[in-house]
Design a protein around this motif. Structure first.
Motif, PDB file in Angstrom:
ATOM      1  N   SER A  17      -8.543  -1.629   1.814  1.00 10.53           N
ATOM      2  CA  SER A  17      -7.514  -1.761   0.775  1.00 10.53           C
ATOM      3  C   SER A  17      -8.098  -2.406  -0.478  1.00 10.53           C
ATOM      4  CB  SER A  17      -6.355  -2.607   1.297  1.00 10.53           C
ATOM      5  OG  SER A  17      -5.415  -2.849   0.266  1.00 10.53           O
ATOM      6  N   VAL A  22       1.376  -4.087   6.430  1.00 13.13           N
ATOM      7  CA  VAL A  22       1.171  -3.115   5.351  1.00 13.13           C
ATOM      8  C   VAL A  22       2.559  -2.684   4.880  1.00 13.13           C
ATOM      9  CG1 VAL A  22       0.195  -0.891   4.701  1.00 13.13           C
ATOM     10  CG2 VAL A  22      -1.026  -2.362   6.339  1.00 13.13           C
ATOM     11  N   GLU A  32       0.832  -1.193   0.000  1.00 15.38           N
ATOM     12  CA  GLU A  32       0.000   0.000   0.000  1.00 15.38           C
ATOM     13  C   GLU A  32       0.880   1.263   0.000  1.00 15.38           C
ATOM     14  OE1 GLU A  32      -2.759   1.173  -0.476  1.00 15.38           O
ATOM     15  OE2 GLU A  32      -4.241  -0.439  -0.345  1.00 15.38           O
TER      16      GLU A  32
END
Length: 216
Positions: free
Chosen positions: A52, A119, A22
């Motif tokens: 997401s 992440v 991300e």
């Protein structure tokens, strides 16, 4: 240990690692510091995943499990003992370690399977959101020597030190089965929090102590 014992058996947290790539902006919307590790419940982690658009990569995780999967991938006889949830993440965990050649000895819990959401931002920094879930519900009463049958070395995860009764039960069961014990200290925080217990068990029960410089 006897010459007939050829298996490496690990016992520890049954977790799934969930990884998404991300942007920094996505991480900022979560209000979390990059590179840290924070504890969250299952609903909070599910909420982050829902936000997401990236497809997550999901693989078995946990310190002892990673070691045992490595043993199996190298062609060794391997077994893993832990507790998972009765959910899709738990099914995936068991299916994937079996595919690697690991023999599962997994108890089931109504609590969701433990997971670590990582992440990963473009600079390769990893920010972790952890829910230990069912992995903390291992029942000492179910840890019996038979789980360590044919085991040459029992690899015990240091995080079990946070449950002294469970740790002592694992040590005694492995020893009674005729296995050598390898204790992975896990982190210097674990050592600092468990110094008295470590002084008690290392000399009496541990054959191989795995530690980095800080832990030592």
């Amino acid at each position: 240990m006897t010459d007939n014992n050829t298996r490496i058996t690990g016992i520890g947290s049954a977790l799934v690692d969930v990884l998404i790539n991300e942007s920094d902006a996505f991480l900022e919307t979560l209000g979390k510091e990059k590179g840290g590790m924070t504890y969250h419940d299952d609903a909070e982690i599910s909420n982050i995943l829902d936000k997401s658009l990236q497809k997550p990569l999901i693989v078995p995780g946990g310190a002892a499990c990673n070691t045992i999967v490595g043993v199996a991938n190298l062609g060794g006889q391997a077994r893993f003992i832990g507790t998972r949830g009765k959910d899709s993440f738990g099914d995936l965990f068991e299916k994937q370690i079996c595919a690697c050649g690991v023999e599962p000895e997994l108890s089931l819990s109504q609590t969701p399977t433990g997971k670590v959401l990582s992440v990963v931002t473009p600079d390769a920094q990893r920010s972790m959101f952890t829910d230990l879930g069912a992995s903390t519900q291992m029942d000492p009463g179910k840890i019996v020597p038979e789980l360590f049958a044919d085991t040459a070395i029992a690899v015990i995860e240091g995080y079990l030190l946070f449950n002294p009764g469970l740790m002592k039960t694992c040590l005694k069961a492995a020893k009674k089965a005729g296995a050598m014990v390898a204790l992975d200290l896990a982190s210097f925080e674990v050592v600092n929090a468990s110094k008295d217990l470590l002084d008690e068990i290392i000399e009496a029960h541990v054959d191989i102590l795995i530690a980095n410089e800080d832990e030592a």
